[in-house]
Design an enzyme around this catalytic site. Structure first.
Site, short mmCIF file in Angstrom:
data_model
loop_
_atom_site.label_atom_id
_atom_site.label_comp_id
_atom_site.label_asym_id
_atom_site.label_seq_id
_atom_site.Cartn_x
_atom_site.Cartn_y
_atom_site.Cartn_z
N HIS A 285 77.28 18.44 7.95
CA HIS A 285 78.63 18.99 8.30
C HIS A 285 79.83 16.90 8.36
O HIS A 285 80.20 17.05 9.74
CB HIS A 285 79.46 19.80 9.82
CG HIS A 285 80.65 19.67 9.83
ND1 HIS A 285 81.42 19.37 10.06
CD2 HIS A 285 81.02 21.11 9.49
CE1 HIS A 285 82.42 20.39 9.92
NE2 HIS A 285 82.30 21.42 9.71
N GLU B 124 80.13 20.60 2.80
CA GLU B 124 79.46 20.85 3.08
C GLU B 124 78.53 21.84 2.17
O GLU B 124 78.44 22.80 1.33
CB GLU B 124 79.43 21.81 4.25
CG GLU B 124 80.30 21.26 5.56
CD GLU B 124 80.78 22.77 6.29
OE1 GLU B 124 79.59 24.11 6.64
OE2 GLU B 124 82.09 22.98 6.38
#
Length: 389
Positions: free
Chosen positions: A205, A353
């Site tokens: 992330h 992501e």
């Protein structure tokens, strides 16, 4: 129990091991969450810092088109803020799991069923309204990972997630290896094995601004291109409906290169990132991904920094930092990005992501099996290849 800083000598041993290219297993048992591990590519083309808390990447330096290094990864200069939440908890740079993104109502069944309507139901903590985000209240981003193999350009973090933790079945042992390779290439490998059948979906992330906030304070100069003709349809809380929507005629069409920032306002009418939201927070499905060629490209026309991603994952979530700014707890920018007198603002960065179909464990119609266990390990691979225009 209060955490006490390790002695300067112990920290020196770890950092010397890294700088001298020695393999090390220091701090394997109960490492300091904030010990900084600096990796450098063999040819000096890239540098990065990591900490055991969340196996988090705190800094990432590559050269711009003028040959100068820039730290293009958002984060905290004060590493205790990754744990304290004094400036919020935006998930700056960690591994997220045991299940990344959202789980509808915090429930699932094994075998999976539509919206957990079947038998053998499991309940996990709800930490975003009525749903679970990035593994719950004690996700992998909040765990202190042990340090495994360590060299001047590579580090492996390991984590044991016990059986029943937060309601998830099975003990899961996860490793993530970060390696800086020549030509500004960052290789990330994540592997997990479970003792029982359990859902697993991991991701990194990372928040990026390829200008390090020097030329501009927005994403207009950031462009992207990737072959994805479908995205996962979601409701106002960003929970998948089970349908895939064509990107044609929408702001989510990046099959031809275009500015990310210049496309943000066009998302308002469709509220693609949730009720009342403007920006991107969506999961695209790659049209063709062999895992051997780049499937996603993003670059800044101002700094000249470009990223191409090769991955074995079938989907990609992009978040354009729509809700990053919080007036009650603004996040101070790193000194390398103009701080501390200024703060991070909305629509000034992107999170990338690489992952599978989001909440597939509640949407059997996706046809994606995210239940792992004995005899079926989890494998996640990506290479982030940086260059200049």
């Amino acid at each position: 129990m209060l955490w006490k800083s390790p002695s300067p000598r112990l920290l020196s041993i770890v950092l010397i091991a890294v700088s001298e290219g020695l393999k090390a297993t220091a701090l394997v048992n109960g490492p300091n969450p904030f010990t900084v591990i600096r990796l450098t590519a063999p040819d000096g083309s890239a540098k990065a810092d990591f900490i055991p808390l969340g196996a988090t990447t705190t800094n990432f330096w590559v050269r711009d088109k003028r040959g100068a290094f820039r730290d293009i990864l958002l984060g905290f200069d004060d590493h205790t803020l990754y744990q304290s939440d004094l400036e919020g908890h935006p998930y700056f740079g960690p591994v997220v799991g045991r299940y990344a993104n959202r789980i509808r109502d915090g429930t699932f069944t094994i075998p999976i069923s539509k919206n957990a309507s079947g038998p053998n139901q499991f309940q996990v903590p709800k930490n975003e309204n009525n749903n679970t985000l990035h593994g719950g209240t004690d996700g992998y981003d909040r765990r202190v990972w042990s340090i495994g193999q360590l060299s001047s350009n590579s580090v492996t973090f390991k984590l044991l997630d016990p059986d029943g933790a937060q309601g998830f079945p099975g003990a899961v042992t996860t490793s993530v290896t970060y390696t800086l390779e020549p030509k500004s290439t960052w290789k990330i490998s994540m592997h997990a094995v479970a003792t029982k059948k359990t859902p697993i979906m991991l991701s990194g992330h990372h928040y990026w601004n390829f200008e390090a906030y020097r030329e501009t304070q927005d994403l207009v100069g950031h462009h992207a291109q990737f072959e994805a003709s479908k995205f996962v349809a979601t409701d106002g809380a960003l929970i998948p409906t089970g349908k895939l929507t064509d990107v044609g005629g929408t702001p989510l069409d990046f099959r031809k290169a275009k500015s990310i920032g210049a496309s943000i306002n066009a998302t308002a009418a469709g509220q693609f990132c949730g009720t009342g939201c403007v920006g991107f927070d969506n999961c695209w499905i790659f049209d063709r991904n062999t895992g051997t060629k780049p499937v996603f490209s993003v670059w800044s026309q101002n700094s000249g920094i470009k990223l191409d991603i090769i991955t074995n994952q079938p989907a990609l979530q992009i978040y354009s930092c729509n809700g990053l700014f919080n007036a009650s707890a603004p996040i101070t920018r790193k000194r390398s990005q103009g701080g501390p007198s200024v703060v991070y603002t909305d629509h000034s960065c992107i999170v990338i992501e690489n992952e599978s179909f989001i909440d597939a464990i509640n949407n059997p119609e996706f046809g994606v099996d995210q239940i792992y266990g004995p005899g079926r390990p989890y494998d996640w691979e990506a290479s982030y290849i940086f260059s200049t225009l």
